[in-house]
Scaffold this motif. Structure first.
Motif, PDB file in Angstrom:
ATOM      1  N   ARG A  19     -43.289  14.842 -50.022  1.00  0.00           N
ATOM      2  CA  ARG A  19     -42.974  16.257 -49.836  1.00  0.00           C
ATOM      3  C   ARG A  19     -43.992  17.091 -50.591  1.00  0.00           C
ATOM      4  N   GLU A  20     -44.440  18.164 -49.967  1.00  0.00           N
ATOM      5  CA  GLU A  20     -45.346  19.099 -50.622  1.00  0.00           C
ATOM      6  C   GLU A  20     -44.806  20.511 -50.445  1.00  0.00           C
ATOM      7  N   VAL A  21     -44.764  21.259 -51.537  1.00  0.00           N
ATOM      8  CA  VAL A  21     -44.326  22.651 -51.508  1.00  0.00           C
ATOM      9  C   VAL A  21     -45.512  23.518 -51.896  1.00  0.00           C
ATOM     10  N   VAL A  22     -45.852  24.458 -51.012  1.00  0.00           N
ATOM     11  CA  VAL A  22     -46.980  25.363 -51.231  1.00  0.00           C
ATOM     12  C   VAL A  22     -46.463  26.684 -51.798  1.00  0.00           C
ATOM     13  N   TYR A  23     -47.155  27.186 -52.826  1.00  0.00           N
ATOM     14  CA  TYR A  23     -46.760  28.418 -53.508  1.00  0.00           C
ATOM     15  C   TYR A  23     -47.800  29.510 -53.270  1.00  0.00           C
ATOM     16  N   ASP A  24     -47.321  30.755 -53.229  1.00  0.00           N
ATOM     17  CA  ASP A  24     -48.220  31.903 -53.097  1.00  0.00           C
ATOM     18  C   ASP A  24     -47.470  33.139 -53.576  1.00  0.00           C
ATOM     19  N   VAL A  25     -48.187  34.231 -53.727  1.00  0.00           N
ATOM     20  CA  VAL A  25     -47.532  35.506 -54.015  1.00  0.00           C
ATOM     21  C   VAL A  25     -46.920  36.021 -52.714  1.00  0.00           C
ATOM     22  N   GLU A  26     -46.102  37.045 -52.810  1.00  0.00           N
ATOM     23  CA  GLU A  26     -45.319  37.518 -51.665  1.00  0.00           C
ATOM     24  C   GLU A  26     -46.184  37.860 -50.454  1.00  0.00           C
ATOM     25  N   ASP A  27     -47.328  38.519 -50.669  1.00  0.00           N
ATOM     26  CA  ASP A  27     -48.149  38.948 -49.529  1.00  0.00           C
ATOM     27  C   ASP A  27     -49.237  37.936 -49.155  1.00  0.00           C
ATOM     28  N   ASN A  28     -49.155  36.710 -49.679  1.00  0.00           N
ATOM     29  CA  ASN A  28     -50.075  35.614 -49.327  1.00  0.00           C
ATOM     30  C   ASN A  28     -51.532  35.881 -49.706  1.00  0.00           C
ATOM     31  N   THR A  29     -51.752  36.653 -50.748  1.00  0.00           N
ATOM     32  CA  THR A  29     -53.113  36.976 -51.168  1.00  0.00           C
ATOM     33  C   THR A  29     -53.935  35.725 -51.476  1.00  0.00           C
TER      34      THR A  29
END
Length: 245
Positions: A50-60
């Motif tokens: 399993r892989e979980v990708v993280y980003d800020v709300e607006d996908n910057t």
């Protein structure tokens, strides 16, 4: 994870293939065995990840080609940072991948914001004018990729080793719950240049008509499936025949 751990580059290259039509994994492996008589293809049984990708709300971050994720590997959750980029003509440049180390259950990239920021800075040749540490502290889980696969070792008498994964991948938008399931094959090759790697890739891409090479990382595949554009390219259309779940 040791907050002073040294960054290490990942040591394998991935090539993803679309499984076309109603092809069966066992037929693909049987065909490859016939095409590669100088190699042994040995089943290693079922695996899952399993892989979980993280980003800020607006996908910057992801819009800039920066992929921050926590990936399950051999029973451990590993924090990674990747920089994806392409050359003129959509040619793919090998990603810069940094493996920061294992993390405890419940920990997120923002808990290691300084290390993640350092990895991002190392991926670019020019300095940043924004506070990367602050960006990383605002990251949230955005995409989840679950893999159920059968793993095969590809072994040559020269000492060469590679892996083939026959896999069912589930791509999920964590916020909306949208899921898309796809079957495919992933070829894992050593990062160092070897003639055996070139031979394997050439044979699979050129002689196994049931597979089509997809020139994108798994993260890019997730983006294209979960957030499709109005006009899909011919390469994107390879994925359109399968139903969403």
């Amino acid at each position: 994870m040791d907050k002073n751990s040294k960054l290490e580059l990942e040591n394998s290259k991935e090539f993803h293939f679309v499984l076309l039509g109603y092809s069966k994994f066992k037929d693909i492996i049987s065909k490859l065995a016939g095409l590669l008589p100088q190699y042994r293809i040995v089943s290693q049984g079922k695996i899952s990840s399993r892989e979980v990708v993280y980003d800020v709300e607006d996908n910057t971050l992801s819009n800039a080609g920066i992929v921050i994720s926590i990936q399950e590997e051999k029973g451990k959750d590993v924090l990674k940072v990747r920089k994806l980029s392409r050359l003129v003509g959509n040619m793919k440049r090998p990603p810069k991948t940094y493996v920061l180390g294992s993390v405890e259950e419940g920990e997120e990239p923002k808990d290691y914001s300084l290390q993640v920021s350092s990895a991002i800075e190392s991926s670019f040749s020019t300095p940043f004018t924004v506070d990367l540490d602050d960006f990383v502290k605002k990251t949230i889980p955005k995409i989840e990729v679950d893999i159920e696969a059968t793993k095969y070792n590809v072994i040559c008498g020269t000492g060469y080793r590679a892996n083939i994964l026959c896999e069912k991948a589930t791509y999920k938008d964590i916020k909306t719950g949208k899921k898309i399931v796809r079957n495919g094959v992933t070829l894992l090759l050593p990062r160092e240049e070897r003639p055996e790697s070139e031979e394997l890739l050439k044979i699979i891409d050129g002689k196994v008509c049931e597979l089509a090479l997809y020139n994108y990382s798994r993260f890019e595949i997730a983006q294209k499936l979960l957030y499709p554009k109005t006009e899909a390219s011919e390469e994107d259309k390879l994925w359109e025949d399968e139903e969403e779940e």
